[in-house]
Design a protein around this motif. Structure first.
Motif, PDB file in Angstrom:
ATOM      1  N   GLY A 282       0.747  -1.239   0.000  1.00 19.91           N
ATOM      2  CA  GLY A 282       0.000   0.000   0.000  1.00 19.91           C
ATOM      3  C   GLY A 282       0.779   1.292   0.000  1.00 19.91           C
ATOM      4  N   TRP A 283       2.137   1.252   0.050  1.00 16.50           N
ATOM      5  CA  TRP A 283       2.852   2.521   0.114  1.00 16.50           C
ATOM      6  C   TRP A 283       2.694   3.310  -1.180  1.00 16.50           C
ATOM      7  CZ3 TRP A 283       6.618   4.211  -3.158  1.00 16.50           C
ATOM      8  CH2 TRP A 283       7.302   3.257  -3.935  1.00 16.50           C
ATOM      9  N   GLN A 284       2.678   2.619  -2.326  1.00 22.10           N
ATOM     10  CA  GLN A 284       2.531   3.327  -3.599  1.00 22.10           C
ATOM     11  C   GLN A 284       1.173   4.000  -3.683  1.00 22.10           C
ATOM     12  OE1 GLN A 284       3.449  -0.521  -5.022  1.00 22.10           O
ATOM     13  NE2 GLN A 284       4.922   0.217  -6.525  1.00 22.10           N
ATOM     14  N   ALA A 285       0.136   3.268  -3.307  1.00 21.56           N
ATOM     15  CA  ALA A 285      -1.214   3.834  -3.343  1.00 21.56           C
ATOM     16  C   ALA A 285      -1.357   4.991  -2.363  1.00 21.56           C
ATOM     17  CB  ALA A 285      -2.238   2.745  -3.034  1.00 21.56           C
ATOM     18  N   THR A 286      -0.666   4.896  -1.228  1.00 20.95           N
ATOM     19  CA  THR A 286      -0.721   5.996  -0.254  1.00 20.95           C
ATOM     20  C   THR A 286      -0.097   7.263  -0.823  1.00 20.95           C
ATOM     21  OG1 THR A 286      -0.637   4.407   1.568  1.00 20.95           O
ATOM     22  CG2 THR A 286      -0.102   6.700   2.088  1.00 20.95           C
ATOM     23  N   MET A 287       1.015   7.132  -1.522  1.00 21.24           N
ATOM     24  CA  MET A 287       1.627   8.296  -2.164  1.00 21.24           C
ATOM     25  C   MET A 287       0.689   8.896  -3.207  1.00 21.24           C
ATOM     26  SD  MET A 287       4.433   8.902  -0.718  1.00 21.24           S
ATOM     27  CE  MET A 287       5.367   8.048   0.537  1.00 21.24           C
ATOM     28  N   ILE A 288       0.007   8.046  -3.956  1.00 16.02           N
ATOM     29  CA  ILE A 288      -0.951   8.533  -4.949  1.00 16.02           C
ATOM     30  C   ILE A 288      -2.087   9.288  -4.261  1.00 16.02           C
ATOM     31  CG2 ILE A 288      -2.690   7.767  -6.626  1.00 16.02           C
ATOM     32  CD1 ILE A 288      -0.728   5.449  -7.308  1.00 16.02           C
ATOM     33  N   ALA A 289      -2.533   8.791  -3.130  1.00 13.78           N
ATOM     34  CA  ALA A 289      -3.653   9.413  -2.417  1.00 13.78           C
ATOM     35  C   ALA A 289      -3.262  10.696  -1.695  1.00 13.78           C
ATOM     36  CB  ALA A 289      -4.224   8.420  -1.402  1.00 13.78           C
ATOM     37  N   SER A 290      -1.965  10.953  -1.552  1.00 17.70           N
ATOM     38  CA  SER A 290      -1.490  12.070  -0.726  1.00 17.70           C
ATOM     39  C   SER A 290      -1.672  13.423  -1.399  1.00 17.70           C
ATOM     40  CB  SER A 290      -0.006  11.873  -0.391  1.00 17.70           C
ATOM     41  OG  SER A 290       0.193  10.680   0.341  1.00 17.70           O
ATOM     42  N   ASP A 291      -1.793  14.442  -0.569  1.00 19.34           N
ATOM     43  CA  ASP A 291      -1.811  15.829  -1.028  1.00 19.34           C
ATOM     44  C   ASP A 291      -0.502  16.551  -0.703  1.00 19.34           C
ATOM     45  OD1 ASP A 291      -4.731  16.201  -1.921  1.00 19.34           O
ATOM     46  OD2 ASP A 291      -4.945  15.320   0.078  1.00 19.34           O
ATOM     47  N   TRP A 292       0.234  16.015   0.257  1.00 15.68           N
ATOM     48  CA  TRP A 292       1.512  16.618   0.652  1.00 15.68           C
ATOM     49  C   TRP A 292       2.346  15.524   1.294  1.00 15.68           C
ATOM     50  CZ3 TRP A 292       2.240  20.175   5.513  1.00 15.68           C
ATOM     51  CH2 TRP A 292       3.542  20.732   5.509  1.00 15.68           C
ATOM     52  N   VAL A 293       3.611  15.435   0.921  1.00 11.57           N
ATOM     53  CA  VAL A 293       4.519  14.439   1.475  1.00 11.57           C
ATOM     54  C   VAL A 293       5.660  15.143   2.198  1.00 11.57           C
ATOM     55  CG1 VAL A 293       6.154  12.584   0.931  1.00 11.57           C
ATOM     56  CG2 VAL A 293       3.950  12.703  -0.260  1.00 11.57           C
ATOM     57  N   ILE A 294       5.826  14.791   3.458  1.00 13.71           N
ATOM     58  CA  ILE A 294       6.973  15.256   4.240  1.00 13.71           C
ATOM     59  C   ILE A 294       7.938  14.085   4.299  1.00 13.71           C
ATOM     60  CG2 ILE A 294       7.782  16.158   6.449  1.00 13.71           C
ATOM     61  CD1 ILE A 294       4.963  17.249   6.921  1.00 13.71           C
ATOM     62  N   GLY A 295       9.087  14.216   3.626  1.00 11.96           N
ATOM     63  CA  GLY A 295       9.954  13.063   3.463  1.00 11.96           C
ATOM     64  C   GLY A 295      11.409  13.335   3.727  1.00 11.96           C
ATOM     65  N   ASP A 296      12.229  12.367   3.340  1.00 13.96           N
ATOM     66  CA  ASP A 296      13.676  12.478   3.513  1.00 13.96           C
ATOM     67  C   ASP A 296      14.346  12.018   2.226  1.00 13.96           C
ATOM     68  OD1 ASP A 296      13.366   9.699   3.657  1.00 13.96           O
ATOM     69  OD2 ASP A 296      13.641   9.600   5.827  1.00 13.96           O
ATOM     70  N   HIS A 297      15.510  11.410   2.316  1.00 17.95           N
ATOM     71  CA  HIS A 297      16.270  11.041   1.130  1.00 17.95           C
ATOM     72  C   HIS A 297      15.925   9.653   0.601  1.00 17.95           C
ATOM     73  CE1 HIS A 297      18.434   9.787   4.741  1.00 17.95           C
ATOM     74  NE2 HIS A 297      18.905   8.776   4.028  1.00 17.95           N
ATOM     75  N   GLY A 298      14.846   9.052   1.091  1.00 19.27           N
ATOM     76  CA  GLY A 298      14.457   7.719   0.645  1.00 19.27           C
ATOM     77  C   GLY A 298      13.750   7.716  -0.698  1.00 19.27           C
ATOM     78  N   SER A 299      13.640   6.525  -1.274  1.00 16.42           N
ATOM     79  CA  SER A 299      13.033   6.377  -2.598  1.00 16.42           C
ATOM     80  C   SER A 299      11.556   6.774  -2.612  1.00 16.42           C
ATOM     81  CB  SER A 299      13.165   4.927  -3.075  1.00 16.42           C
ATOM     82  OG  SER A 299      14.496   4.608  -3.379  1.00 16.42           O
TER      83      SER A 299
END
Length: 405
Positions: A282-299
Motif C-alpha cells: 500500500g505505500w505506492q497507493a498511499t503516495m498517490i492518495a497524498s496531497d503533501w509528502v513530508i519526506g527524507d532522502h528515501g526512494s
C-alpha cells in the motif's frame, strides 16, 4: 538455518519432477528475495510472465548467517511456491529474477537484475556497510556485478541513460548486458493515479480532507531515526477535520526492529488518528492518495515527487548524499521543513512541485511508460520463448490497508 535434503519440497523442479507436475515442459523462473525491499520490487515484475502457461514461477529466500528476519513470512504471504534456499542453489533455472546483488554468485541460470529503489545508483555517497568511508558506492561497482571474473547478470536493467554512462566508467565489461528499461514502479504509480479517489476512500478520507504522508527511509539519518516525534507533532498541529496523516516507513525499519516494536513506538500516534501503512502493501497507493509528502532522502519521497505530489524535506544527511543523485536533486528542489506553521509550508511545497516533478521524473527513468514492455521482452529472450501476442499488463496497485495498533 540448514535445510537437509529430507526437507526439500516435492515441487516442479529437480529429480522426479516429471512424475509430479500437471503442467509439463514449463520453463522455470526463480524469484530471489533476500529482503522485503527486493521482494516488493520483484512483485512489480512477476505479473509480466506468471500467467503464461509455459512458465512456472517459484520463489526462494536466501538463508545465510546474516539473513533478514521476516522475509520468509512476507514471501509466504504472497502464496507463491517457496523453495528452500539449499534446494534452489542445486537447480539450474531458465530465468532468475533478482533485485539485489546478494548471493547471485550461488545461483544457476541467466539472471535479470533490476534495482530495488528509485534508480540503480545509490543516493548515499558511501556504503552503509562500511565502518568508515573509503570509496564511493554506486550500486554499479565491479565487486557487485562480477564474481571471480564472471559477469553475474545476463541482463542488467538500468533506469536511466546516466546509469549506463556511469557503468561504462565503473564496470565496462558489463555494458553488453545492460539495458535501459526505465522504472516499472514509477510507471505503475503514474498509471495508478486514475485510482486516486478509490485509494482515498479506502483510507477513509472525506472529499474535503487533505492527506499528509510522512515518508521515512531507514538508518539513523532518516526521519524516523532523527525525528521520531514528527508524526505526533504533525497530528497535533493540523486539525483532523481538514487533514489526515499517514506514515510510510521503509521495510528495513520494520524488519530490523520488529513489527510489534514499531507499532508500539507509534501507538500514541495511531490512537490520535495516524494511518500506519504496512511495509509490504500500500505505500505506492498511499503516495498517490497524498496531497503533501513530508519526506527524507528515501526512494518513496522521490517517487512522490515524480508523480507530482508536493514534497517538503524534513531531514538532510548533508555531505553523505552523492552529489547529483536522485535524493540530492529532490533535496535541492524542495523546501526544507521548518518550525513555523505547517499550512504555509504546504503552500510552499505546492508552489515548488511543478519544478520538482520533471527533475525527479528524469532522474528516476529515461524510459517513462516503457518498463513493462522492455523487461518482458528481456525476460522472454532469456527464457528462450516467444513473447505473448497481447501487450504486457500489470495488476492494479494494492490498496493501502493501515495497521491496526
Amino acid at each position: 538455518m540448514v535445510v537437509s535434503r529430507e526437507m526439500w519440497i516435492r515441487g516442479p523442479v529437480g529429480a522426479g519432477a516429471e512424475a509430479r507436475v500437471t503442467r509439463a515442459g514449463c520453463r522455470t523462473a526463480l524469484v530471489v528475495v533476500p529482503t522485503m525491499t527486493a521482494g516488493t520490487r520483484l512483485l512489480d515484475i512477476v505479473p509480466l510472465l506468471e500467467s503464461d502457461h509455459r512458465v512456472q514461477v517459484v520463489f526462494t529466500v536466501p538463508h545465510t548467517t546474516d539473513h533478514w528476519p521476516g522475509v520468509e513470512e512476507f514471501v509466504r504471504a504472497q502464496h507463491g511456491l517457496l523453495l528452500p534456499w539449499e534446494q534452489a542453489v542445486q537447480h539450474t533455472f531458465d530465468l532468475v529474477l533478482a533485485a539485489s546483488h546478494r548471493h547471485l554468485e550461488q545461483l544457476r541460470g541467466p539472471i535479470l537484475l533490476v534495482g530495488h529503489g528509485a534508480g540503480t545508483m545509490k543516493s548515499h555517497l558511501y556504503s552503509r556497510k562500511a565502518e568508515s568511508p573509503v570509496l564511493p558506492a554506486t550500486g554499479l561497482d565491479r565487486e557487485l556485478l562480477t564474481y571471480r571474473g564472471r559477469i553475474l547478470p545476463s541482463v542488467l536493467a538500468l533506469a536511466t541513460e546516466e546509469e549506463r554512462t556511469a557503468l561504462g566508467s565503473l564496470c565496462p565489461e558489463v555494458l553488453p548486458a545492460a539495458v535501459v528499461a526505465g522504472d516499472i514502479c514509477l510507471d505503475r504509480m503514474i498509471d495508478g493515479d486514475r485510482f486516486r479517489e478509490h485509494y482515498r476512500q479506502v483510507l477513509g478520507l472525506n472529499p474535503r480532507q487533505r492527506l499528509v504522508t510522512i515518508s521515512s527511509t531507514w538508518s539513523t539519518d532518516s526521519i524516523f531515526g532523527r525525528v521520531p516525534s514528527l508524526c505526533k507533532a504533525v497530528l497535533d498541529a493540523l486539525p483532523s477535520s481538514r487533514y489526515s496523516v499517514a506514515a510510510v516507513l521503509h521495510p528495513n525499519v520494520w524488519t530490523v526492529h520488529g513489527r510489534r516494536q514499531v507499532a508500539a513506538w507509534l501507538s500514541d500516534c495511531a490512537e490520535a488518528g495516524l494511518l500506519l501503512i504496512p511495509p509490504d502493501r500500500g505505500w505506492q497507493a498511499t503516495m498517490i492518495a497524498s496531497d503533501w509528502v513530508i519526506g527524507d532522502h528515501g526512494s518513496t519521497t522521490a517517487y512522490a515527487a515524480a508523480i507530482g505530489r508536493p514534497v517538503t524535506v524534513a531531514t538532510d544527511p548533508g555531505d553523505r548524499l552523492r552529489p547529483g543523485s536522485i535524493a540530492d536533486l529532490v533535496r535541492r528542489n524542495s523546501p526544507l521543513l521548518e518550525s513555523g506553521p505547517l499550512p504555509a509550508q504546504e503552500t510552499e511545497a505546492i508552489r515548488c512541485r511543478e519544478h520538482l516533478r520533471p527533475v525527479a521524473t528524469a532522474a528516476i527513468s529515461s524510459r517513462p511508460g516503457q518498463a513493462a514492455a522492455i523487461l518482458r521482452s528481456e525476460m522472454y529472450r532469456l527464457l528462450g520463448l516467444p513473447e505473448p501476442d497481447c501487450p504486457p499488463s500489470v495488476p492494479m496497485l494494492p490498496a493501502p490497508l493501515p495497521i491496526e495498533v
